[in-house]
Scaffold this motif. Structure first.
Motif, PDB file in Angstrom:
ATOM      1  N   ASN A  34      -1.211 -18.374 -15.136  1.00  0.00           N
ATOM      2  CA  ASN A  34      -1.851 -17.387 -15.997  1.00  0.00           C
ATOM      3  C   ASN A  34      -3.363 -17.341 -15.755  1.00  0.00           C
ATOM      4  N   LYS A  35      -4.022 -18.499 -15.864  1.00  0.00           N
ATOM      5  CA  LYS A  35      -5.475 -18.553 -15.751  1.00  0.00           C
ATOM      6  C   LYS A  35      -5.950 -18.275 -14.334  1.00  0.00           C
ATOM      7  N   PHE A  36      -5.280 -18.843 -13.353  1.00  0.00           N
ATOM      8  CA  PHE A  36      -5.753 -18.723 -11.974  1.00  0.00           C
ATOM      9  C   PHE A  36      -5.587 -17.302 -11.437  1.00  0.00           C
ATOM     10  N   ILE A  37      -4.440 -16.689 -11.704  1.00  0.00           N
ATOM     11  CA  ILE A  37      -4.241 -15.322 -11.245  1.00  0.00           C
ATOM     12  C   ILE A  37      -5.173 -14.379 -11.970  1.00  0.00           C
ATOM     13  N   PHE A  38      -5.390 -14.604 -13.261  1.00  0.00           N
ATOM     14  CA  PHE A  38      -6.294 -13.750 -14.035  1.00  0.00           C
ATOM     15  C   PHE A  38      -7.693 -13.753 -13.443  1.00  0.00           C
ATOM     16  N   ILE A  39      -8.213 -14.931 -13.157  1.00  0.00           N
ATOM     17  CA  ILE A  39      -9.578 -15.052 -12.631  1.00  0.00           C
ATOM     18  C   ILE A  39      -9.743 -14.283 -11.327  1.00  0.00           C
ATOM     19  N   TRP A  40      -8.809 -14.493 -10.402  1.00  0.00           N
ATOM     20  CA  TRP A  40      -8.957 -13.850  -9.101  1.00  0.00           C
ATOM     21  C   TRP A  40      -8.623 -12.371  -9.148  1.00  0.00           C
ATOM     22  N   MET A  41      -7.670 -11.982  -9.998  1.00  0.00           N
ATOM     23  CA  MET A  41      -7.296 -10.579 -10.099  1.00  0.00           C
ATOM     24  C   MET A  41      -8.490  -9.733 -10.516  1.00  0.00           C
ATOM     25  N   TRP A  42      -9.257 -10.232 -11.480  1.00  0.00           N
ATOM     26  CA  TRP A  42     -10.397  -9.444 -11.936  1.00  0.00           C
ATOM     27  C   TRP A  42     -11.607  -9.570 -11.032  1.00  0.00           C
ATOM     28  N   ALA A  43     -11.694 -10.643 -10.286  1.00  0.00           N
ATOM     29  CA  ALA A  43     -12.714 -10.711  -9.232  1.00  0.00           C
ATOM     30  C   ALA A  43     -12.408  -9.661  -8.165  1.00  0.00           C
ATOM     31  N   LEU A  44     -11.125  -9.532  -7.831  1.00  0.00           N
ATOM     32  CA  LEU A  44     -10.701  -8.525  -6.856  1.00  0.00           C
ATOM     33  C   LEU A  44     -11.011  -7.127  -7.371  1.00  0.00           C
ATOM     34  N   PHE A  45     -10.679  -6.856  -8.637  1.00  0.00           N
ATOM     35  CA  PHE A  45     -10.930  -5.543  -9.203  1.00  0.00           C
ATOM     36  C   PHE A  45     -12.419  -5.224  -9.233  1.00  0.00           C
ATOM     37  N   ALA A  46     -13.235  -6.249  -9.495  1.00  0.00           N
ATOM     38  CA  ALA A  46     -14.684  -6.031  -9.522  1.00  0.00           C
ATOM     39  C   ALA A  46     -15.190  -5.598  -8.149  1.00  0.00           C
ATOM     40  N   ILE A  47     -14.650  -6.222  -7.104  1.00  0.00           N
ATOM     41  CA  ILE A  47     -15.031  -5.855  -5.739  1.00  0.00           C
ATOM     42  C   ILE A  47     -14.585  -4.430  -5.438  1.00  0.00           C
ATOM     43  N   LEU A  48     -13.328  -4.137  -5.774  1.00  0.00           N
ATOM     44  CA  LEU A  48     -12.784  -2.822  -5.472  1.00  0.00           C
ATOM     45  C   LEU A  48     -13.492  -1.730  -6.275  1.00  0.00           C
ATOM     46  N   TRP A  49     -13.841  -2.018  -7.516  1.00  0.00           N
ATOM     47  CA  TRP A  49     -14.536  -1.031  -8.338  1.00  0.00           C
ATOM     48  C   TRP A  49     -15.875  -0.655  -7.717  1.00  0.00           C
ATOM     49  N   ASN A  50     -16.573  -1.613  -7.148  1.00  0.00           N
ATOM     50  CA  ASN A  50     -17.872  -1.351  -6.548  1.00  0.00           C
ATOM     51  C   ASN A  50     -17.783  -0.366  -5.385  1.00  0.00           C
ATOM     52  N   TYR A  51     -16.605  -0.328  -4.725  1.00  0.00           N
ATOM     53  CA  TYR A  51     -16.445   0.531  -3.552  1.00  0.00           C
ATOM     54  C   TYR A  51     -15.476   1.698  -3.778  1.00  0.00           C
ATOM     55  N   MET A  52     -14.805   1.706  -4.941  1.00  0.00           N
ATOM     56  CA  MET A  52     -13.766   2.689  -5.201  1.00  0.00           C
ATOM     57  C   MET A  52     -14.253   4.124  -5.017  1.00  0.00           C
ATOM     58  N   TRP A  53     -15.382   4.433  -5.622  1.00  0.00           N
ATOM     59  CA  TRP A  53     -15.867   5.807  -5.626  1.00  0.00           C
ATOM     60  C   TRP A  53     -16.481   6.223  -4.292  1.00  0.00           C
ATOM     61  N   LYS A  54     -16.680   5.265  -3.380  1.00  0.00           N
ATOM     62  CA  LYS A  54     -17.271   5.574  -2.078  1.00  0.00           C
ATOM     63  C   LYS A  54     -16.232   5.994  -1.044  1.00  0.00           C
ATOM     64  N   ILE A  55     -14.963   5.722  -1.321  1.00  0.00           N
ATOM     65  CA  ILE A  55     -13.905   6.063  -0.370  1.00  0.00           C
ATOM     66  C   ILE A  55     -13.611   7.551  -0.451  1.00  0.00           C
ATOM     67  N   ARG A  56     -13.605   8.213   0.690  1.00  0.00           N
ATOM     68  CA  ARG A  56     -13.378   9.652   0.751  1.00  0.00           C
ATOM     69  C   ARG A  56     -11.893   9.961   0.946  1.00  0.00           C
ATOM     70  N   ARG A  57     -11.590  11.235   0.906  1.00  0.00           N
ATOM     71  CA  ARG A  57     -10.185  11.661   0.973  1.00  0.00           C
ATOM     72  C   ARG A  57      -9.467  11.099   2.200  1.00  0.00           C
ATOM     73  N   ASN A  58      -8.297  10.522   1.936  1.00  0.00           N
ATOM     74  CA  ASN A  58      -7.449  10.019   3.010  1.00  0.00           C
ATOM     75  C   ASN A  58      -6.031   9.909   2.465  1.00  0.00           C
ATOM     76  N   TYR A  59      -5.083   9.624   3.357  1.00  0.00           N
ATOM     77  CA  TYR A  59      -3.674   9.621   2.969  1.00  0.00           C
ATOM     78  C   TYR A  59      -3.105   8.217   2.746  1.00  0.00           C
ATOM     79  N   PHE A  60      -3.958   7.191   2.791  1.00  0.00           N
ATOM     80  CA  PHE A  60      -3.426   5.834   2.725  1.00  0.00           C
ATOM     81  C   PHE A  60      -4.039   4.957   1.634  1.00  0.00           C
TER      82      PHE A  60
END
Length: 212
Positions: free
Chosen positions: A114-140
């Motif tokens: 519970n604790k270990f997956i939670f910590i890394w899952m939200w670290a991952l989301f934080a990274i992805l959020w920082n770049y989410m809006w920069k990705i342009r249209r694509n099919y994948f």
């Protein structure tokens, strides 16, 4: 393809194999590979198979990341978000590496997933959020709906909204973790709920733009 970055990602996978070699003798013959909604291990695989599988899957994912843009009808957009695409790859590969290490230690020390997956899952989301809006249209990558793929503005609005929904779902999960609510259920509701609400928002924006 940036050869230096590709080599660095490949090095992470090589490290996973080295880690497997060092830890193999310490592991029980059967190790957990799946946890149910209550975070209780309910599936076990032989260590020979399980420990080797994740590096192999990660390696094929790395190859897939390099190949898929060549077949994307929007391949001309990839140079526009090269850094974001690289960050996305690193985030996914590191997630698998973390999962690999955690699964190994969970088998030896009976760690609280519970604790270990939670910590890394939200670290991952934080990274992805920082770049989410920069990705342009694509099919994948990201939210690939008929209307987001049709229009740049709809694509951008959709992913900005999704980022905000992610932040809100993250706050809900942090509170549920702190106050010991039904965390597993809220994980599913918050993640899939944020995607579902974003899809509705995206379609409404499309209808507004096209005056459907």
């Amino acid at each position: 393809m940036n050869k230096k970055l590709f080599a660095l990602k490949l090095l992470i996978i090589v490290w996973m194999v080295i880690f497997w070699w060092f830890m193999y003798s310490k592991l029980p013959e059967m190790i957990p590979t799946h946890w149910n909604i209550q975070w209780v291990a309910d599936d076990f695989w032989p260590k020979k198979v399980s420990l080797f599988m994740i590096p192999v899957i990660t390696f094929f994912m790395l190859l897939m990341f390099q190949v898929l843009p060549k077949f994307d009808p929007k391949k001309e957009n990839y140079p526009k978000f090269e850094k974001a695409y690289e960050a996305f790859q690193f985030a996914i590969i590191w997630f698998f590496a973390y999962l690999y290490v955690f699964t190994t230690f969970a088998a030896i020390y009976n760690l609280d997933i519970n604790k270990f997956i939670f910590i890394w899952m939200w670290a991952l989301f934080a990274i992805l959020w920082n770049y989410m809006w920069k990705i342009r249209r694509n099919y994948f990558v990201w939210i690939r709906l008929p209307w987001t793929l049709e229009d740049d503005e709809i694509w951008n609005k959709t992913h900005r909204f999704w980022g905000k929904a992610f932040i809100l779902s993250g706050i809900v999960l942090i509170l549920s973790w702190i106050f010991s609510f039904n965390f597993p259920i809220l994980v599913l509701i918050s993640i899939f709920g944020s995607i579902f609400v974003t899809m509705i928002y995206s379609y409404l924006e499309f209808r507004k733009a096209k005056k459907v």
